[in-house]
Write a protein that holds these residues in place. Structure first.
Motif, PDB file in Angstrom:
ATOM      1  N   UNK A   1       0.844  -1.204   0.000  1.00 48.77           N
ATOM      2  CA  UNK A   1       0.000   0.000   0.000  1.00 48.77           C
ATOM      3  C   UNK A   1       0.877   1.251   0.000  1.00 48.77           C
ATOM      4  N   UNK A   2       0.404   2.274  -0.690  1.00 51.04           N
ATOM      5  CA  UNK A   2       1.152   3.524  -0.739  1.00 51.04           C
ATOM      6  C   UNK A   2       1.326   4.060   0.697  1.00 51.04           C
ATOM      7  N   UNK A   3       2.572   4.367   1.119  1.00 51.62           N
ATOM      8  CA  UNK A   3       2.798   4.776   2.513  1.00 51.62           C
ATOM      9  C   UNK A   3       1.986   6.005   2.926  1.00 51.62           C
ATOM     10  N   UNK A   4       1.747   6.908   1.970  1.00 48.29           N
ATOM     11  CA  UNK A   4       1.000   8.121   2.309  1.00 48.29           C
ATOM     12  C   UNK A   4      -0.457   7.783   2.624  1.00 48.29           C
ATOM     13  N   UNK A   5      -1.036   6.923   1.789  1.00 48.62           N
ATOM     14  CA  UNK A   5      -2.429   6.499   2.021  1.00 48.62           C
ATOM     15  C   UNK A   5      -2.515   5.703   3.321  1.00 48.62           C
ATOM     16  N   UNK A   6      -1.515   4.843   3.516  1.00 46.63           N
ATOM     17  CA  UNK A   6      -1.466   4.032   4.723  1.00 46.63           C
ATOM     18  C   UNK A   6      -1.467   4.916   5.977  1.00 46.63           C
TER      19      UNK A   6
ATOM     20  N   UNK B   1      -4.316   5.003   8.775  1.00 48.41           N
ATOM     21  CA  UNK B   1      -3.908   4.739  10.150  1.00 48.41           C
ATOM     22  C   UNK B   1      -4.422   5.848  11.072  1.00 48.41           C
ATOM     23  N   UNK B   2      -4.212   7.092  10.652  1.00 52.21           N
ATOM     24  CA  UNK B   2      -4.635   8.234  11.470  1.00 52.21           C
ATOM     25  C   UNK B   2      -6.150   8.251  11.666  1.00 52.21           C
TER      26      UNK B   2
END
Ligand code: HEC
Length: 396
Positions: free
Chosen positions: A1-6, A10-11
């Protein structure tokens, strides 16, 4: 998964979990407090079937609360239920577990030094442990044991210890802790879904039909809600335990967890008794002494620093660059952590020195960094950083 979307997922999920958890536990604390503070009502209320009377002042007004012996003569048009707080807390918790520990299993759940699992194996064991833990409780609470609180408590503690030990033998330490949290959380939400709400429904139905409600329902709900009272503080600890490698990264982490569960449950017991006007400060003092004793027992061994040993700053820089900066850098080279985790970057000796106390805490004392020792840091390297720290973390 794209880290930014992740990160965003998460937030958002964590925030929702926090908010719903506050709503659930807040309501739960309030009702336990309320129930334990009810007083014998004056005669005219008693004649109306009220058994508990309570007055409170809050938010600029007086509140008068009445609890009926069994039920009011008729069900009011608007009756408030408290269940969605519990269900949404469980749901958001499960989503967070899935996102962080199952989607991100390679980073957070699998520790190849403990067991070399595939992602699917790890997820299977994780879900299996939740089903086994939750299922065992649901079986036990339906047996006669439910009327013997102490024995049931001991049986459950033994079960929790076994699960805690077992999980630390297959998962990363934080993965093991969070699964115990997931099991306790599922049991708590299950208590609402399988015990408390059905008994309330039966109560309401009985009043509507003009029949006497079966007291067994009420008893069952009481047992389950009592259990939820004592698991509240342990589960809150587990929710934040991820930030405290001093606990989860200890050699006997499974035992540390069980001890903390017992200590926090004892703290809850102190407050529950206080609600009844029974002051038992010995319980609170005992829990605090227990906690201090635990802190001493699991303290990392002090590093002996040879004052004569010379310190080579370039070597310090090399160690941190090689072992930490693959993730902790403005430009990480790690394939998963493409943004400096927790915003912590060690790109030059100045920032390394600024972060020295955290580097000592996580790279030397609790040794939970590098994450799962992904960069194969050696014990000698940790000792070298300890010496650097002991000499005041100089930059030259
Ligand atoms: C594989 C990637 C990775 C490596 C390598 C790594 N870390 Fe981390 N680090 C993380 C992640 C992920 C977090 C955020 C989650 C957390 O706090 O545990 C983090 C958080 C931290 C934090 C911030 C939280 C706090 O306790 O203040 C510190 C400090 C830290 N790491 C120190 C180190 C040190 C020192 C090393 C090298 C010995 C290191 N890390 C190596 C992934 C890594």
């Amino acid at each position: 998964m794209d880290p930014y979307i992740n990160e965003w997922l998460n937030l958002i999920i964590r925030f929702a979990h926090l908010v719903t958890g506050v709503a659930w536990i807040g309501a739960s604390f309030y009702f336990v407090w309320l129930d334990n503070h009810l007083q014998t009502p004056p005669k005219w209320k008693d004649e109306k079937g009220i058994k508990g009377d309570l007055w409170a002042v809050h938010g600029g007004g007086f509140y008068e609360v009445a609890k009926y012996k069994l039920a009011p003569p008729e069900i009011p048009k608007t009756l408030h239920w408290f269940k969605w707080e519990a269900y949404t807390t469980w749901l958001t918790g499960f989503l967070l577990l899935t996102l962080m520990f199952y989607v991100g299993a390679e980073s957070y759940l699998i520790d190849t030094r403990v067991a070399d699992l595939t992602q699917m194996q790890a997820i299977g064991i994780g879900l299996g442990s939740i089903i086994v833990g939750f299922g065992s409780y649901e079986l036990l609470v339906r047996t006669k044991l439910k009327d013997h609180g102490l024995i049931l408590g001991i049986v459950l503690l033994v079960l929790a210890t076994a699960l805690s030990y077992g999980l630390t033998q297959v998962f990363s330490a934080r993965g093991a802790y969070i699964h115990i949290g997931a099991i306790i959380g599922s049991i708590m939400a299950g208590n609402v879904f399988f015990g408390i709400i059905p008994s309330q429904k039966a109560l309401v139905d009985a009043v509507k039909n003009g029949t006497a409600p079966d007291p067994a329902y009420g008893m069952n709900a009481k047992v389950r809600s009592t259990h939820n009272t004592y698991t509240t503080l342990p589960i809150l600890f587990i929710m934040i335990s991820n930030h405290y490698p001093i606990t989860y990264n200890h050699e006997y982490n499974w035992l540390v967890l069980v001890v903390i569960i017992m200590l926090t449950a004892a703290v809850r017991q102190y407050f529950v008794m206080r609600h009844f006007g029974k002051q038992k400060p010995a319980i609170l003092v005992g829990a605090v002494v227990g906690l201090v004793a635990l802190a001493f027992a699991i303290a990392p061994k002090a590093v002996k620093v040879d004052a004569a040993q010379t310190l080579d700053i370039t070597k310090v820089e090399q160690i941190i660059k090689a072992r930490c900066s693959t993730c902790h850098s403005a430009t990480p080279t790690d394939e998963v952590f493409t943004v400096a985790p927790a915003g912590v970057a060690f790109d030059d000796i100045q920032t390394m020195s600024q972060w020295a106390s955290r580097i000592k805490a996580r790279g030397v004392d609790s040794k939970d960094m590098p994450l799962m020792n992904k960069t194969n840091m050696t014990e000698q390297e940790r000792q070298y950083l300890a010496m650097w720290y002991a000499k005041g973390a100089p930059t030259k």
